[in-house]
Design a protein around this motif. Structure first.
Motif, PDB file in Angstrom:
ATOM      1  N   UNK A 277      16.897 -19.540 -10.984  1.00 41.76           N
ATOM      2  CA  UNK A 277      16.045 -20.210  -9.990  1.00 41.76           C
ATOM      3  C   UNK A 277      16.002 -19.411  -8.690  1.00 41.76           C
ATOM      4  N   UNK A 278      17.179 -18.962  -8.253  1.00 43.05           N
ATOM      5  CA  UNK A 278      17.240 -18.163  -7.015  1.00 43.05           C
ATOM      6  C   UNK A 278      16.449 -16.873  -7.154  1.00 43.05           C
ATOM      7  N   UNK A 279      16.591 -16.236  -8.317  1.00 40.71           N
ATOM      8  CA  UNK A 279      15.863 -14.983  -8.526  1.00 40.71           C
ATOM      9  C   UNK A 279      14.361 -15.238  -8.476  1.00 40.71           C
ATOM     10  N   UNK A 280      13.954 -16.342  -9.055  1.00 39.47           N
ATOM     11  CA  UNK A 280      12.526 -16.683  -9.058  1.00 39.47           C
ATOM     12  C   UNK A 280      12.025 -16.841  -7.630  1.00 39.47           C
ATOM     13  N   UNK A 281      12.828 -17.518  -6.819  1.00 41.50           N
ATOM     14  CA  UNK A 281      12.416 -17.715  -5.426  1.00 41.50           C
ATOM     15  C   UNK A 281      12.414 -16.421  -4.628  1.00 41.50           C
ATOM     16  N   UNK A 282      13.215 -15.460  -5.068  1.00 38.68           N
ATOM     17  CA  UNK A 282      13.328 -14.209  -4.304  1.00 38.68           C
ATOM     18  C   UNK A 282      12.203 -13.219  -4.615  1.00 38.68           C
ATOM     19  N   UNK A 283      11.310 -13.572  -5.539  1.00 36.69           N
ATOM     20  CA  UNK A 283      10.285 -12.603  -5.951  1.00 36.69           C
ATOM     21  C   UNK A 283       9.335 -12.221  -4.824  1.00 36.69           C
ATOM     22  N   UNK A 284       9.064 -13.154  -3.925  1.00 36.97           N
ATOM     23  CA  UNK A 284       8.116 -12.865  -2.847  1.00 36.97           C
ATOM     24  C   UNK A 284       6.695 -12.900  -3.372  1.00 36.97           C
ATOM     25  N   UNK A 285       5.750 -12.581  -2.499  1.00 35.16           N
ATOM     26  CA  UNK A 285       4.352 -12.630  -2.898  1.00 35.16           C
ATOM     27  C   UNK A 285       4.010 -11.364  -3.684  1.00 35.16           C
ATOM     28  N   UNK A 290      -1.397 -11.736  -3.422  1.00 29.08           N
ATOM     29  CA  UNK A 290      -1.740 -11.199  -2.096  1.00 29.08           C
ATOM     30  C   UNK A 290      -3.223 -10.825  -2.032  1.00 29.08           C
ATOM     31  N   UNK A 291      -3.726 -10.201  -3.085  1.00 33.23           N
ATOM     32  CA  UNK A 291      -5.148  -9.854  -3.137  1.00 33.23           C
ATOM     33  C   UNK A 291      -6.004 -11.086  -2.924  1.00 33.23           C
ATOM     34  N   UNK A 292      -5.651 -12.121  -3.671  1.00 35.59           N
ATOM     35  CA  UNK A 292      -6.416 -13.362  -3.625  1.00 35.59           C
ATOM     36  C   UNK A 292      -6.366 -13.951  -2.213  1.00 35.59           C
ATOM     37  N   UNK A 297      -8.295 -15.455   3.155  1.00 34.85           N
ATOM     38  CA  UNK A 297      -7.880 -15.668   4.539  1.00 34.85           C
ATOM     39  C   UNK A 297      -8.621 -14.756   5.505  1.00 34.85           C
ATOM     40  N   UNK A 298      -8.858 -13.529   5.114  1.00 36.76           N
ATOM     41  CA  UNK A 298      -9.478 -12.561   6.034  1.00 36.76           C
ATOM     42  C   UNK A 298     -10.928 -12.269   5.672  1.00 36.76           C
ATOM     43  N   UNK A 299     -11.435 -13.028   4.705  1.00 34.93           N
ATOM     44  CA  UNK A 299     -12.837 -12.882   4.295  1.00 34.93           C
ATOM     45  C   UNK A 299     -13.192 -11.424   3.960  1.00 34.93           C
ATOM     46  N   UNK A 300     -12.231 -10.741   3.375  1.00 35.22           N
ATOM     47  CA  UNK A 300     -12.482  -9.353   2.979  1.00 35.22           C
ATOM     48  C   UNK A 300     -13.070  -9.349   1.576  1.00 35.22           C
ATOM     49  N   UNK A 301     -13.903  -8.355   1.263  1.00 35.14           N
ATOM     50  CA  UNK A 301     -14.363  -8.320  -0.121  1.00 35.14           C
ATOM     51  C   UNK A 301     -13.250  -7.730  -0.990  1.00 35.14           C
ATOM     52  N   UNK A 302     -13.434  -7.878  -2.299  1.00 35.11           N
ATOM     53  CA  UNK A 302     -12.379  -7.547  -3.250  1.00 35.11           C
ATOM     54  C   UNK A 302     -11.853  -6.121  -3.083  1.00 35.11           C
ATOM     55  N   UNK A 306      -8.113  -4.986  -2.025  1.00 38.53           N
ATOM     56  CA  UNK A 306      -7.379  -4.128  -2.943  1.00 38.53           C
ATOM     57  C   UNK A 306      -6.776  -2.922  -2.218  1.00 38.53           C
ATOM     58  N   UNK A 307      -7.592  -2.315  -1.356  1.00 38.83           N
ATOM     59  CA  UNK A 307      -7.152  -1.119  -0.640  1.00 38.83           C
ATOM     60  C   UNK A 307      -5.926  -1.406   0.228  1.00 38.83           C
ATOM     61  N   UNK A 308      -5.879  -2.601   0.812  1.00 39.15           N
ATOM     62  CA  UNK A 308      -4.722  -2.956   1.640  1.00 39.15           C
ATOM     63  C   UNK A 308      -3.515  -3.270   0.770  1.00 39.15           C
ATOM     64  N   UNK A 309      -3.745  -4.035  -0.302  1.00 39.10           N
ATOM     65  CA  UNK A 309      -2.633  -4.537  -1.113  1.00 39.10           C
ATOM     66  C   UNK A 309      -1.948  -3.432  -1.917  1.00 39.10           C
ATOM     67  N   UNK A 310      -2.678  -2.355  -2.225  1.00 36.42           N
ATOM     68  CA  UNK A 310      -2.060  -1.316  -3.055  1.00 36.42           C
ATOM     69  C   UNK A 310      -0.936  -0.573  -2.331  1.00 36.42           C
ATOM     70  N   UNK A 311      -0.781  -0.852  -1.042  1.00 35.75           N
ATOM     71  CA  UNK A 311       0.374  -0.333  -0.317  1.00 35.75           C
ATOM     72  C   UNK A 311       0.916  -1.490   0.526  1.00 35.75           C
ATOM     73  N   UNK A 312       2.057  -2.027   0.111  1.00 34.19           N
ATOM     74  CA  UNK A 312       2.561  -3.236   0.757  1.00 34.19           C
ATOM     75  C   UNK A 312       2.786  -3.046   2.253  1.00 34.19           C
TER      76      UNK A 312
END
Ligand code: ADP
Ligand code: ZN
Ligand code: MG
Length: 485
Positions: A277-285, A290-292, A297-302, A306-312
């Motif tokens: 359970x703890x490990x599951x909670x530790x996964x983060x987004x 995050x893409x979704x 949230x920022x009204x960005x197109x797909x 994607x360009x932002x999310x591919x580098x955390x």
């Protein structure tokens, strides 16, 4: 006959734990001196006893949870027996019939299993006193290795590359591996057949691009054989990058019988002790979520999300800057204009700032530029543009100076006397230009449309870019109509 390829993957990823899989030696892929991080356990001395690296087990469980796999209640290690110089024990400790993870899905593909094993040493072939010689470096020996096996469900090379890239991104987000293919930290083996016929295993592929090319080549090669009425031989083939061809390495007849049996020196254990359970909670987004969220949230197109999310790190930077846009001091900005501002921020981050970063080799492969231009300063710049205090042309120059000096945009404006000109200053400049540009004035009177553009340009030049073109346009219009009359 349907010649569509069917492809299944076996992917190995080196985990970036501090220590190795079964001993306390450092797990350091950057170590340049051979055989620095070794001990009797990872050198395979008889009688040396392994112990299990808890962090490595946790890492595999995390991947399993992230990919909706089933975590085994009970798991164990097994010996996979074969002889090779880089494997002094004569066996590799792996997992056979009780892998840590079974099933799971990614990008519409079913995952068969994910298990944990140890890496081998590395053979180094050198020339010494004119003679060829082979040396073995055991720094990598017994480094923790994850193996993921998929069902043979891929139908194209592109689909394989997409899957592998997403897996790489997920393990990076989980912080368990860097999975750089060029460094061999992630190794993709593709089993390729036509319509589930005889399969060929492709090895030694060092980039996503090569994965695609190798599969495409191999599918065509198999199709040509079948069209000629010949048979595909079951074998392992390597990828010859310079010649862009696959070549035979080992036939099925030479395949090993690994004589797997349970590792007697390690206990069977229950995964419950790892606190699922703890490990599951530790996964983060994870990247998908995050893409979704970024798109929503920022009204960005797909594509932008994607360009932002591919580098955390870039995604985090963007979010930090976004929240600064509406922080104290930038209150004049209205919430309704948020989507336009996010897009502006996105553009400045992914094109202007990225351009500056790419021009400087000092920043290649690191994020130290984020200290030079921290998110709140880029946000400040965007807020200044949006408030009409600087033009976008001026903003680009200011960003260059921010990047070079690490100063705040407003300080740069003060130091360089760069604030956008006042109405009075604009008017004065315009009157000056009209006097100087008699020809353009005549053109304007004759109704030539581009005379206006020309005069705006000249005025901007005179103001060294400190004017707002829209305002100049309006003022010019006013002054010129008066002259016309
Ligand atoms: P083996 O017993 O030869 O190791 P497995 O059944 O364990 O074969 O499968 C190993 C890999 O090969 C998996 O990724 C699987 O998806 C893939 N695979 C199995 N059969 C085929 C096939 N006919 N065509 C393409 N890939 C296949
Ligand atoms: Zn060791
Ligand atoms: Mg197999």
């Amino acid at each position: 006959m349907d010649y569509a390829p069917t492809i299944g993957l076996e992917i190995h990823i080196e985990l970036k734990t501090k220590t190795k899989m079964f001993c306390d030696c450092l797990n350091d892929p950057e170590e340049k001196n051979p055989n620095q991080n070794t001990c009797p356990i990872c050198l395979g001395h008889p009688g040396a006893l392994p112990t299990i690296n808890k962090k490595a087990v946790e890492a595999i469980i995390k991947v399993g949870l992230a990919l909706d796999g089933e975590i085994a209640k009970e798991t164990k290690f097994d010996r996979k027996n074969y002889f090779y110089p880089d494997l002094p024990k004569g066996y590799q400790i792996s997992q056979y019939d009780k892998p840590l993870v079974s099933k799971g899905r990614l990008k519409g593909i079913n995952i068969t299993r994910i298990h944990l094993e140890e890496d081998t040493g590395r053979s180094v072939h050198i020339k010494e006193k004119g003679k060829e010689a082979s040396r073995i470096d055991f720094n990598r020996s017994s480094a923790p290795l994850m193996e993921l096996v998929t069902e043979p469900e891929f139908r194209s090379a592109k689909q394989v590359a997409d899957f592998a890239k997403e897996l790489q991104l997920i393990v990076r987000y989980l912080g368990i591996a860097d999975a750089d293919m060029e460094k061999g930290e992630m190794r993709v083996e593709a089993n390729v057949s036509l319509n589930m016929g005889t399969k060929v295993e492709l090895k030694n592929i060092n980039s996503f691009k090569a994965v695609e090319k190798a599969i495409e080549y191999e599918a065509k090669r198999q199709e040509a054989l079948i069209r000629e009425g010949r048979k595909v031989k079951q074998e392992t083939r390597g990828w010859d990058e310079p010649n862009k061809k696959t070549f035979s390495q080992r036939s099925k007849e030479e395949a090993h019988d690994y004589r797997y049996f349970p590792e007697p020196d390690l206990p069977m254990f229950e995964t419950e002790i790892f606190g699922l359970e703890n490990l599951k909670e530790s996964l983060g987004e994870l990247p998908g979520a995050k893409r979704h969220r970024f798109a929503q949230e920022y009204k960005l197109d797909e594509k932008d999300a994607e360009l932002l999310v591919e580098d955390e790190k870039i995604a985090d930077y963007f979010e930090d800057a976004s929240s600064e846009l509406f922080a104290e001091g930038e209150k004049e900005i209205k919430k309704e204009s948020a989507p336009a501002l996010y897009k502006l921020l996105f553009n400045y981050l992914t094109s202007d700032l990225r351009g500056l970063v790419n021009e400087n080799s000092e920043y290649s492969g690191n994020y130290s530029w984020m200290e030079k231009v921290p998110p709140e300063r880029l946000a400040h710049l965007v807020a200044l543009i949006s408030a009409g205090k600087i033009t976008s042309r001026l903003a680009k120059d200011i960003l260059k100076k921010m990047f070079a000096t690490g100063l705040d945009p407003e300080d740069i404006m003060k130091n360089d006397n760069l604030s956008v000109s006042s109405g009075a200053e604009l008017k004065e400049a315009i009157i000056g230009i009209i006097k100087e540009e008699a020809k353009a004035l005549e053109d304007f009177k004759k109704g030539k449309g581009n005379a206006m553009q020309f005069l705006i340009g000249k005025t901007m030049q005179k103001l060294k870019g400190r004017g707002d073109p829209k305002q100049i346009h309006a003022l010019l219009e006013e002054v010129l109509t008066n002259i016309k009359k």
